[in-house]
Design an enzyme around this catalytic site. Structure first.
Site, PDB file in Angstrom:
ATOM      1  N   LYS A  52       0.849  -1.206   0.000  1.00  0.00           N
ATOM      2  CA  LYS A  52       0.000   0.000   0.000  1.00  0.00           C
ATOM      3  C   LYS A  52       0.881   1.251   0.000  1.00  0.00           C
ATOM      4  CE  LYS A  52      -3.696  -2.406   2.443  1.00  0.00           C
ATOM      5  NZ  LYS A  52      -4.290  -2.749   3.765  1.00  0.00           N
ATOM      6  N   GLN A  96      -3.782  -1.279  10.014  1.00  0.00           N
ATOM      7  CA  GLN A  96      -3.815  -2.623   9.424  1.00  0.00           C
ATOM      8  C   GLN A  96      -4.326  -3.643  10.440  1.00  0.00           C
ATOM      9  OE1 GLN A  96      -2.995  -3.392   6.160  1.00  0.00           O
ATOM     10  NE2 GLN A  96      -3.629  -5.480   6.606  1.00  0.00           N
ATOM     11  N   ASP A 119     -10.891   3.397   5.555  1.00  0.00           N
ATOM     12  CA  ASP A 119     -11.464   2.046   5.551  1.00  0.00           C
ATOM     13  C   ASP A 119     -12.982   2.062   5.768  1.00  0.00           C
ATOM     14  OD1 ASP A 119      -9.775  -0.014   4.881  1.00  0.00           O
ATOM     15  OD2 ASP A 119      -8.838  -0.122   6.860  1.00  0.00           O
TER      16      ASP A 119
END
Ligand code: NAD
Length: 287
Positions: A52, A96, A119
């Site tokens: 990412k 994460q 997210d």
């Protein structure tokens, strides 16, 4: 033989579009910025976060990777999030998963400002999604990427029977909400669902996101259905497979995502897309 829903190619064109937008913003003096927090040394998470990080840099964004030791306290992680919340050069924050057991993931993700919650896990953003509220807000990247892929192949939702197997906040629940918002009739199934395979066979669009290899095979699929395989499972031979047995399923389905090369690339491309969108939205809000 089913049409292959090619996530790799679709993601590549999405990335091209994202880079153009990122460069435009940078030229205006607002370089999009993403920060990823990784706790611990889980090898898969290290690969995901570094990918990412690198992709964001490649697309011309500011990218910050914060690696914290496994032993870090929950308060210290939240402290890092709060610093990023205040940082004007960061528009998107991602923690994460999974986090170590001594850290409550919900408390940590809830500490991310809704306007930087790339997210889409913050209750404010989840609420907007479930309430089908107007306006711009982030949505979980895998479900949003699935919707982009369906659109790319002109697969419409209105009036379709959809079965989603797997009810996580990361995938199953938000993808169900997105599809309901586009007027599909959605059944959200999980471990307690009875006659799961018979139910799967009723679906015009079947989304499988369970982490159970080959849960669904050709005989469980309605002929001509669209099959979205979200699962990523690594076999003993090191090969990646999905939750759907591709060989038999692709004989029956009308369209299907491969693993790898289907939903996976769409997730990361959507993360990049949404980082740029969050940057644009922050400008529109005058921040
Ligand atoms: P999760 O473990 O949080 O949720 C899995 C869900 O599936 C749960 O609701 C569980 O009850 C259900 N489930 C599990 N086995 C089942 C079974 N045999 N029958 C019925 N229901 C079952 O997982 P998640 O985070 O939603 O991820 C699901 C899969 O998707 C994993 O393989 C994960 O690696 C993968 N994933 C892929 C991407 C991508 O970008 N391709 C992104 C996120 C997750």
């Amino acid at each position: 033989m089913a049409i292959i829903l090619d996530g790799k190619t679709t993601a590549a064109s999405l990335n091209d579009a994202t880079k153009i937008q990122a460069d435009k913003l940078t030229a205006q003096g607002i370089q999009p910025g993403i920060a990823v927090i990784l706790v611990g040394e889980d090898p898969a998470s290290q690969i995901y976060t570094r990918n990412k990080h690198r992709k964001a840099e490649k697309l011309g964004m500011k990218s910050v990777l914060i690696e914290l030791p496994e032993t870090v306290s929950q308060d210290e992680v939240i402290n890092e999030v709060e610093k990023l919340n205040q940082d004007q050069s960061i528009h998107a924050i991602l923690v994460q998963s999974p986090l170590p057991d001594h850290i409550d993931a919900t408390t940590v993700t809830n500490s991310i400002l809704p306007s930087k919650d790339v997210d889409g896990f913050n209750p404010t953003n989840l609420g907007k999604l479930y309430g089908r509220q107007p306006g711009n807000y982030p949505v979980a990247c895998t479900p949003k990427g699935i919707m982009t892929l369906l659109k790319q192949y002109d697969i419409t939702l209105a009036g379709k029977n959809v079965v989603v197997i797997g009810r996580s906040v990361l995938v199953g629940r938000p993808v169900a909400a997105l599809m309901i918002n586009q007027n599909a009739t959605v059944t959200l199934a999980g471990r307690f669902t009875q006659n799961l395979k018979a139910l799967a066979k009723t679906a015009d669009i079947l989304v499988v996101a369970t982490g159970t290899p080959a849960l669904i095979s050709g005989q469980d699929i309605k002929p001509g259905a669209t099959v979205i395989d979200v699962g990523i499972n690594r076999g003993a031979d090191g090969k990646l497979t999905g939750d759907v047995d591709f060989e038999t399923a692709s004989q029956v389905a009308g369209a299907i995502t491969p693993v790898p090369g289907g939903v996976g690339p769409m997730t990361i491309a959507t993360l990049m897309q949404q980082t740029v969108e969050l940057t644009q939205w922050s400008l529109n809000n005058g921040k």
